[in-house]
Structure formats: C-alpha cells, structure tokens
Design an enzyme around this catalytic site. Structure first.
Site, PDB file in Angstrom:
ATOM      1  N   ASP A 157     -10.800   2.867   4.107  1.00 38.08           N
ATOM      2  CA  ASP A 157     -11.143   1.446   4.009  1.00 38.08           C
ATOM      3  C   ASP A 157     -12.650   1.247   3.834  1.00 38.08           C
ATOM      4  OD1 ASP A 157      -9.101  -0.456   3.978  1.00 38.08           O
ATOM      5  OD2 ASP A 157      -8.716  -0.257   6.129  1.00 38.08           O
ATOM      6  N   LYS A 174       0.842  -1.206   0.000  1.00 39.71           N
ATOM      7  CA  LYS A 174       0.000   0.000   0.000  1.00 39.71           C
ATOM      8  C   LYS A 174       0.872   1.250   0.000  1.00 39.71           C
ATOM      9  CE  LYS A 174      -3.888  -2.358   2.194  1.00 39.71           C
ATOM     10  NZ  LYS A 174      -4.666  -2.658   3.401  1.00 39.71           N
ATOM     11  N   GLN A 178      -4.493  -1.541   9.691  1.00 40.04           N
ATOM     12  CA  GLN A 178      -4.478  -2.879   9.088  1.00 40.04           C
ATOM     13  C   GLN A 178      -5.046  -3.906  10.066  1.00 40.04           C
ATOM     14  OE1 GLN A 178      -3.732  -3.395   5.902  1.00 40.04           O
ATOM     15  NE2 GLN A 178      -4.036  -5.603   5.991  1.00 40.04           N
TER      16      GLN A 178
HETATM   17  N1  GUN Z   1      -7.010  -6.885   6.326  1.00 42.47           N
HETATM   18  C1  GUN Z   1      -7.385  -7.607   5.233  1.00 42.47           C
HETATM   19  N2  GUN Z   1      -7.884  -6.796   4.276  1.00 42.47           N
HETATM   20  C2  GUN Z   1      -7.838  -5.543   4.777  1.00 42.47           C
HETATM   21  C3  GUN Z   1      -8.213  -4.276   4.253  1.00 42.47           C
HETATM   22  O1  GUN Z   1      -8.726  -4.126   3.134  1.00 42.47           O
HETATM   23  N3  GUN Z   1      -7.997  -3.208   5.075  1.00 42.47           N
HETATM   24  C4  GUN Z   1      -7.457  -3.341   6.325  1.00 42.47           C
HETATM   25  N4  GUN Z   1      -7.305  -2.233   7.056  1.00 42.47           N
HETATM   26  N5  GUN Z   1      -7.120  -4.506   6.829  1.00 42.47           N
HETATM   27  C5  GUN Z   1      -7.295  -5.595   6.058  1.00 42.47           C
END
Ligand code: GUN
Length: 304
Positions: free
Chosen positions: A129, A62, A106
C-alpha cells in the site's frame, strides 16, 4: 426565435478502467514469464476487519484482480471485535511468512485499533500500500520506494495519456495520507510526469475557488460528492476525480451509486480531460497495487 445550439463538449474522458486493464495484461504477461522460468508466483494477502460494505467490495476486487494476473492471493477476515494485539500478531505472522510477497490491511479499522500502529508493524518490504513511514519517507526523499497506489495510479494515467505536467500548476484538494499529501509530493518531483508547481488545499483553505481556478491540473480528493462545480474550474483544465462516495440512488439495483467529488455534468464541458466516476481513478488503484506486489516479489525496491 431560435437559439444557437450549444457548442459540443470537446473534453476527453480519461478511461481508467481500460488503462487498468492494459496494465493488468502487462503484469499477467510478466507473471507468465516468471512462472515459465521457474520463479516464484507473486502472492498478495489482504486483511479485512469487519463488514463495511465499501471495504468488502474493494477487497473482493483486489483478490479477483490477483486471480486475473496469475498471482496467488490470501484473504484473512476478522470480526470487528478482534483486539489490537491480536491484529498486530496477524500482521507479524504475514511479515514472517516467506510465501507472502506483500500484504495490505484494508482501512478504515474499528476505532479501538490504531491504524498507525498497524501500518508501522508491517515490514516496509511487504507494504504494498506504500503507507509505512519508511516508504513515505523514501518517497519524499526521492529514493526507490513502494509508492501508494492511488497517487501512483493518477501519475500513471497522466503518463499514459501523454499529458504535459512540466511547469504546470497542479491544485490538489484534500490532504489525506492516502491520496492528497502523497500525490502533491509526487507531482512536484523532478520526474516525468512531475515538475508541477503544486498547491495543496484543504478544509481550512481560504478562497478555495480562486485557487482552483488557476489549476492546469485539478485533483479532487476530499470525499465530498459533487463538491467541485464549474465555477471552480479553469477552461481546458485536466480534472482528476478521486472521490468514491456511496450515495443513495433508487434507480440502481443496489440502492446506491458511486459519486465523485466533481460535479461531472457541469465540469466536464469545461475540462480538456476528465476522469469519470466510476471507471477513472478507482480501477487504477487496484492495478498499481498489483504492480507494487510484483515489484515486491522481484525485490526491486528492497533487494532480497
Ligand atoms: N481504504 C481506502 N483506500 C485504501 C487503500 O488504498 N488501501 C487500504 N489498505 N485501505 C484503503
């Protein structure tokens, strides 16, 4: 005796990697324009707690993606023993930081921290998100919202491949807050792509294969590698594989390989279109996160 050769597989791969690249090029062009016009550079922050291998990889990707499109990015790392109160205070700091347009925490978080509490503490305007109840509620109500990245990535793939969804039966396996539930909502909306008749299946669904065999579009998002087998798929179905489980693989340098929820080898020849793993839905999640950050920076959903 000779046997006739098998009919060649006629399925088409949905190339999420290339589509995500295309989206990043579009975002980079817009960011360059914004910079040239003296507007603020979009800034994404990510909070990573602990050292889960998968989470480390996702967050690193990311941050790298931010650099690719010309965003500013900030990675905040904490050890597993950070308290819930300390983490909530960090979230509050990012909420108040005028330079941060959007941020993510995350998941998963250590057991002693409530992810619900953390998500509810994020300001909806910065919740790139799309996990905050405000954004989920607005999505359900059909109001402008920051949409969760994986479901909107799936919708974007269907759009860019020109796949007809109107009136089709979409079967989703898995009811997670992150993928299964929101994608079922989005695909049922009176939108293009959308207007599907949606069946949401989960661990308590009876006669699962009977239902999945009626799917024009099958979305597998349950997190069980190779779960969807050929007998569960209708010939000509569009198959979207959201699974990304690490499984041991001695032939790989890392000792593991990413496995989808679909048994690709046997399902692909039956499908009309199918997403591979890796290179399908995964890269789209990051591209859509970047798009959400750009939308947040522009105040597109919540005008500033
Ligand atoms: N863990 C698995 N997928 C995601 C996501 O799209 N965003 C976040 N913050 N954590 C995750």
């Amino acid at each position: 005796m000779t046997t006739a050769p098998e009919a060649p597989a006629t399925y088409r791969l949905i190339d999420g990697k290339q589509t995500a690249e295309d989206i990043k090029v579009e975002i980079a062009a817009e960011v360059a324009q914004r910079k040239a016009a003296g507007q603020k550079t979009p800034h994404l922050a990510a909070i990573l707690v602990g050292h889960d291998g998968g989470s480390e990889t996702y967050v690193r990707n990311k941050v790298l993606a931010c650099e690719r499109v010309g965003f500013d990015s900030t990675l905040l790392r904490y050890e597993d023993d950070i308290t819930e109160a300390e983490l909530l205070a960090k979230v509050e700091e990012l909420n108040q930081d005028a330079d941060i347009d959007g941020f993510i925490v995350q998941l998963p978080l250590p057991k002693h921290i409530s992810s619900e509490k953390v998500i509810e503490t994020i300001r909806p305007e910065k919740d790139v998100d799309g996990f905050h109840p405000m954004n989920i509620g607005r999505m359900v109500a059909g109001l402008p919202a920051l949409l969760p990245a994986t479901p909107s990535g799936i919708v974007e793939l269907l759009r860019r491949y020109g796949l007809v969804t109107d009136g089709k039966h979409c079967v989703v396996i898995g009811r997670s807050n992150i993928v299964g539930t929101p994608v079922s909502i989005l695909l049922a909306k009176n939108l293009e792509p959308g207007n599907c008749t949606v069946t949401l299946c989960h661990s308590r669904t009876r006669n699962l294969a009977e239902i999945t065999r009626t799917a024009d579009i099958l979305v597998a998002a349950l997190g069980r590698p190779g779960f969807v087998t050929a007998d569960m798929v209708r010939p000509g179905a569009v198959v979207i594989d959201v699974g990304t489980t690490r499984v041991e693989d001695a032939t790989k340098k890392a000792g593991w390989a990413l496995k989808g929820d679909v048994n690709f080898e046997e399902v692909a020849p039956k499908a009309s279109y199918i997403t591979p793993v890796p290179g399908g839905v995964g890269p789209m999640t990051i591209a859509m996160l970047l798009l959400n950050t750009l939308r947040a920076a522009k105040g597109e959903v919540y005008p500033r």
